[in-house]
Write a protein that holds these residues in place. Structure first.
Motif: not given
Length: 327
Positions: A292-301, A310-313, A283-290
């Protein structure tokens, strides 16, 4: 008591090797937390680390490939590229083998021979499956799913396995079965945990879900990935894949599945219920207490600092399949 600021996962330095000084400092820090009465929930699951390096568990001898494997056309692709196999088999959370991402070597201690999976509880047909028979009994297929960690990083993985609802149909849950509990392999001599804190954790690792969630078409038992059987660090020989939930909901190396009437206690929800919810939908609008969950980092090299953001869906992009479960 002075305020202790624990860094977010992505703020931790990228390093494959912890120096002796850093290790001892961390031991003293953890000990102080225990002495101060601070629970384990103040600590992140793991830190983010560099993905540089050429060796993976698959380089040490690939797991067997599936013959005649077909990809389910309904789950053939997503809106981004599949994560490189070398990354998804090296950058892993598997808390039974340590609290960093570099656990793939330690996880090779997992004994997978003659693996049995017991299905018990409120079912008409309790069974104990041999893992090889399990893969013969249910049609094996490949599905490409987004994978979202509660630590706000993401991958795309081509899982191999079968829908959970097929196993449900085989054991026939009783009408009073409302939840399902999953238990992972645990042996303190083989699965040391993350170190000093291990003795305080509620082993074995358990997870749970509502029976309607397990019956959803997306819910998947993975026995492989990238066309091959699961490497040990990825949860061999059987793990949960629930793509609309955070990754910690997917129990690895499952040895027991129980259908129960009441919501079961689960590993992370027991340790930190304010941080790791039982439901744990993305849920992008429900942050972890420590963080934000609004975005995510895509694992890459490269180092984690350079990964695409990217925005969290909502529901990790699978709302059309599961939103009705929570209306």
């Amino acid at each position: 008591m002075p305020l202790i600021r624990v860094p977010k996962p992505w703020e931790i330095l990228d390093s494959q090797i912890t120096s002796e000084t850093a290790f001892m400092n961390r031991r003293r820090f953890m000990s102080n937390l225990i002495g101060a009465g601070v629970t384990a929930s103040v600590l992140p699951l793991t830190g983010c680390q560099s993905n540089n390096g050429s060796k993976t568990a698959l380089d040490k001898g690939s797991t067997p490939a599936y013959a005649g494997l077909t990809r389910n056309p309904n789950f053939a692709k997503v809106d981004r590229e599949i994560t490189d196999q070398a990354l998804s088999t090296k950058y892993n959370n598997f808390y039974e083998y340590g609290g960093t991402k570099s656990i793939w070597q330690a996880a090779q201690a997992l004994p997978t021979e003659n693996w049995k999976v017991e299905v018990a509880g409120l079912v008409k047909n309790p069974r104990t499956y041999d893992i090889d028979d399990l893969q013969k009994k249910f049609p094996i297929e490949e599905r490409v799913y987004r994978f979202r960690c509660v630590e706000a990083w993401a991958m795309v993985v081509p899982w191999v396995g079968f829908p959970m609802k097929l196993l449900m149909a085989d054991v026939e849950p009783k009408s009073n079965a409302k939840f399902v509990r999953f238990t992972s392999f645990y042996d303190s001599k083989i699965t040391p945990g993350p170190g000093l804190m291990s003795q305080f954790y509620p082993w074995p690792y358990t997870e749970g879900m509502r029976i309607e969630e397990m019956a959803n078409d997306l819910a998947f038992f993975a026995t492989g990935l990238y066309g091959r059987q699961l490497p040990k660090q990825n949860g061999a020989p059987l793990r949960q894949v629930i793509p609309w939930k955070y990754g910690f909901k997917g129990a690895k190396s499952i040895v027991k599945i129980e259908f129960v009437e009441k919501q079961p206690a689960t590993f992370w929800n027991t340790i930190g219920p304010n941080e790791y919810a039982f439901e744990a939908n993305v849920e992008p609008d429900k942050p972890h207490p420590r963080w934000s969950q609004a975005s995510e980092r895509v694992v890459g090299p490269g180092n984690s600092w350079s990964w695409e953001t990217r925005p969290t869906l909502p529901y990790n992009g699978y709302g059309e399949y599961v939103a009705s479960l929570y209306s």
